[in-house]
Design an enzyme around this catalytic site. Sequence first.
Site, PDB file in Angstrom:
ATOM      1  CB  VAL A  75      -0.979   0.024   1.191  1.00 46.82           C
ATOM      2  CG1 VAL A  75      -1.960  -1.139   1.102  1.00 46.82           C
ATOM      3  CG2 VAL A  75      -0.232   0.036   2.518  1.00 46.82           C
ATOM      4  CE1 TYR A 166      -0.316   1.117  14.022  1.00 45.70           C
ATOM      5  CE2 TYR A 166      -1.250   1.675  16.162  1.00 45.70           C
ATOM      6  CZ  TYR A 166      -1.315   0.972  14.972  1.00 45.70           C
ATOM      7  OH  TYR A 166      -2.378   0.128  14.732  1.00 45.70           O
TER       8      TYR A 166
END
Length: 263
Positions: A75, A166
Amino acid sequence: MNRQLPPTAPSPAWSQSRTAIVTGGGSGIGLAIARRLAAEGAAVAVLDRDAAAAKAAADGITAAGGHALGLTADVAERASIDDAVAQVRERLGRPTILVTSAGLDGFDRFLTIAPSTWDRILAVNLTGTFHCCQAVVPDMVEQKWGRIVTISSSSAQTGNPLMTHYSAAKAGVVGFTKALALELGPEGITVNTIPPGFVDTPMLRRSETRGFLGKGVGQHESTTPVRRVGLPEDIAAACAYLVREEAGYITGQVIAVNGGRTT
């Protein structure tokens, strides 16, 4: 003004065949979502960096009576996504359902995060979501119908120590989802995000093995209001509803599935 309402007891299958793309579909939450959408009647393209995992997932769905295609895709690489989506169009039809489940976590003290690590975490989690949506939305616009579900994280809502990269990436996914929902609503396309909480996946178990979960998964079960760890199927169930016809009035929403850990 009289408006036609959806049936009160809708069938889990769509009135017409839909093609769905699930990224990160080779394992964990993505695999559960791919299986659930296939069981509800969609033709599912399973995209994953791990070619063997993508093929195994698709083969398993086919063996269970579903219709699936396994494709290798990263991706974070736009060319890879464009190529995979082109194959989906050719072999399954124009995709009108997209679930962006591919993700990459990381545990690093803030001052030790290398710029390359920061870039990679954002490339997979946030920019990867952008790539996938931009590659598929034209098909949805053409069909005047679409469902996008991004998989964010409870870390976007609460933050987590050692996970500034994250948490930032997943928070970006939430903001991206809300903005895209406003833009695409007039096209008949809904965009929602699910931030999973504590879900038993291979990624979670790797974190446990590395000592990042304190005393382990069991400790966190006892602090979860429903007193159990989440399952990938819990996320898949919420996702399956959001992509149905009768969910067409739900868009731009953060649908937390976390057993009450974050409210």
